[in-house]
Design a protein around this motif. Structure first.
Motif, PDB file in Angstrom:
ATOM      1  N   LEU A  39       3.776   0.783   2.743  1.00  0.00           N
ATOM      2  CA  LEU A  39       3.222  -0.262   3.722  1.00  0.00           C
ATOM      3  C   LEU A  39       3.298  -1.661   3.226  1.00  0.00           C
ATOM      4  O   LEU A  39       2.428  -1.842   2.332  1.00  0.00           O
ATOM      5  CB  LEU A  39       1.912   0.127   4.679  1.00  0.00           C
ATOM      6  N   TYR A  87       0.663  -1.160   0.083  1.00  0.00           N
ATOM      7  CA  TYR A  87       0.006  -0.010  -0.031  1.00  0.00           C
ATOM      8  C   TYR A  87       0.913   1.340   0.006  1.00  0.00           C
ATOM      9  O   TYR A  87       2.046   1.267   0.693  1.00  0.00           O
ATOM     10  CB  TYR A  87      -0.933  -0.069   1.227  1.00  0.00           C
ATOM     11  N   PHE A 120       0.004  -5.495   9.193  1.00  0.00           N
ATOM     12  CA  PHE A 120       0.790  -4.520   8.441  1.00  0.00           C
ATOM     13  C   PHE A 120       2.031  -4.125   9.251  1.00  0.00           C
ATOM     14  O   PHE A 120       2.191  -4.306  10.274  1.00  0.00           O
ATOM     15  CB  PHE A 120       0.056  -2.896   8.488  1.00  0.00           C
ATOM     16  N   GLY A 121       3.048  -4.129   8.203  1.00  0.00           N
ATOM     17  CA  GLY A 121       4.311  -3.419   8.723  1.00  0.00           C
ATOM     18  C   GLY A 121       4.212  -1.944   9.247  1.00  0.00           C
ATOM     19  O   GLY A 121       3.349  -1.191   8.860  1.00  0.00           O
ATOM     20  N   LYS A 122       5.301  -1.410   9.776  1.00  0.00           N
ATOM     21  CA  LYS A 122       5.508  -0.238  10.149  1.00  0.00           C
ATOM     22  C   LYS A 122       5.530   0.893   9.064  1.00  0.00           C
ATOM     23  O   LYS A 122       5.517   2.048   9.188  1.00  0.00           O
ATOM     24  CB  LYS A 122       6.419   0.356  11.351  1.00  0.00           C
ATOM     25  N   GLY A 123       5.874   0.350   7.942  1.00  0.00           N
ATOM     26  CA  GLY A 123       6.083   1.299   6.633  1.00  0.00           C
ATOM     27  C   GLY A 123       7.275   2.077   6.605  1.00  0.00           C
ATOM     28  O   GLY A 123       8.137   2.140   7.468  1.00  0.00           O
TER      29      GLY A 123
END
Lengths: 112, 114
Positions: free
Chosen positions: A88, A36, A102-105
């Motif tokens: 993300l 994303y 989700f990862g932290k981005g």
């Protein structure tokens, strides 16, 4: 605890370069993987999904998946200033597990 | 992909009050979800909104604090109850269709609690 890790960033690349974003995940049973893009102050926008090992290309974006290494990446070719955003990585478990983790981005900045 | 709208887009509320956020999808969807995104952080799933039954909450989130309704296949609400400044966050609704893994997000509701 299922985890999704992304390279911490921020990542800065010059305009026209290739930006490489990486993600690892802990749940070996994961089946679906997503990238994303989130511009500041906006909601996440789905840009790529990948389900099988190998590469998937869509325009300037290429997603790469290696389930054996539990690794997924996103390459952005010919990076543009408009690509500057947080990316993300999201992972969906296998079977009837419908939830995304989700990862932290990673914050990407493309410099003109 | 489904088009998702949320109301309100932002609000400033007083401590101890409650706010209900609405999420509308332009087509029938199987799954609807509510997330929270705190400043500078990633997304945390609050709950899955189930049509016709009680929502499924993630660890750390409870129904008394975040009651959720989903009366049909296109609409859901999230209420943030008895708010404190720690509830200041962006609240996001997402949805996915039948047989689809991909989730699409609404524009979010930016909540500030004073």
């Amino acid at each position: 605890q299922k985890e999704v890790e992304q390279n911490s960033g921020p990542l800065s690349v010059p305009e026209g370069a290739i930006a490489s974003l990486n993600c690892t995940y802990s749940d070996r049973g994961s089946q679906s993987f997503f990238w994303y893009r989130q511009y500041s102050g906006k909601s996440p926008e789905l840009i790529m999904s990948i389900y099988s090992n190998g590469d998937k290309e869509d325009g300037r974006f290429t997603a790469q998946l290696n389930k054996a290494s539990q690794y997924v990446s996103l390459l952005i070719r010919d990076s543009q200033p408009s690509d500057s955003a947080t990316y993300l990585c999201a992972v969906k478990g296998g079977g009837s597990n419908y939830k995304l983790t989700f990862g932290k981005g990673t914050l990407l900045t493309v410099n003109p | 992909s489904a088009v998702i709208s949320q109301k309100p887009s932002r609000d400033i509320c007083q401590r101890g009050t409650s706010l209900t956020i609405q999420c509308q999808v332009d087509s029938q969807v199987t799954m609807m979800f509510w997330y929270r995104q705190q400043p500078g952080q990633s997304l945390t799933l609050i709950a899955t909104a189930n049509q016709g039954s009680e929502a499924t909450y993630e660890s750390g989130f409870v129904i008394d604090k975040f009651p959720i309704s989903r009366p049909n296949l296109t609409f859901s609400t999230l209420t943030v109850s008895n708010m404190s400044p720690e509830d200041s966050s962006i609240y996001l609704c997402s949805a996915s269709g039948t047989g689809q893994d991909e989730q699409f997000f609404g524009p979010g509701t930016r909540l500030t609690v004073l």
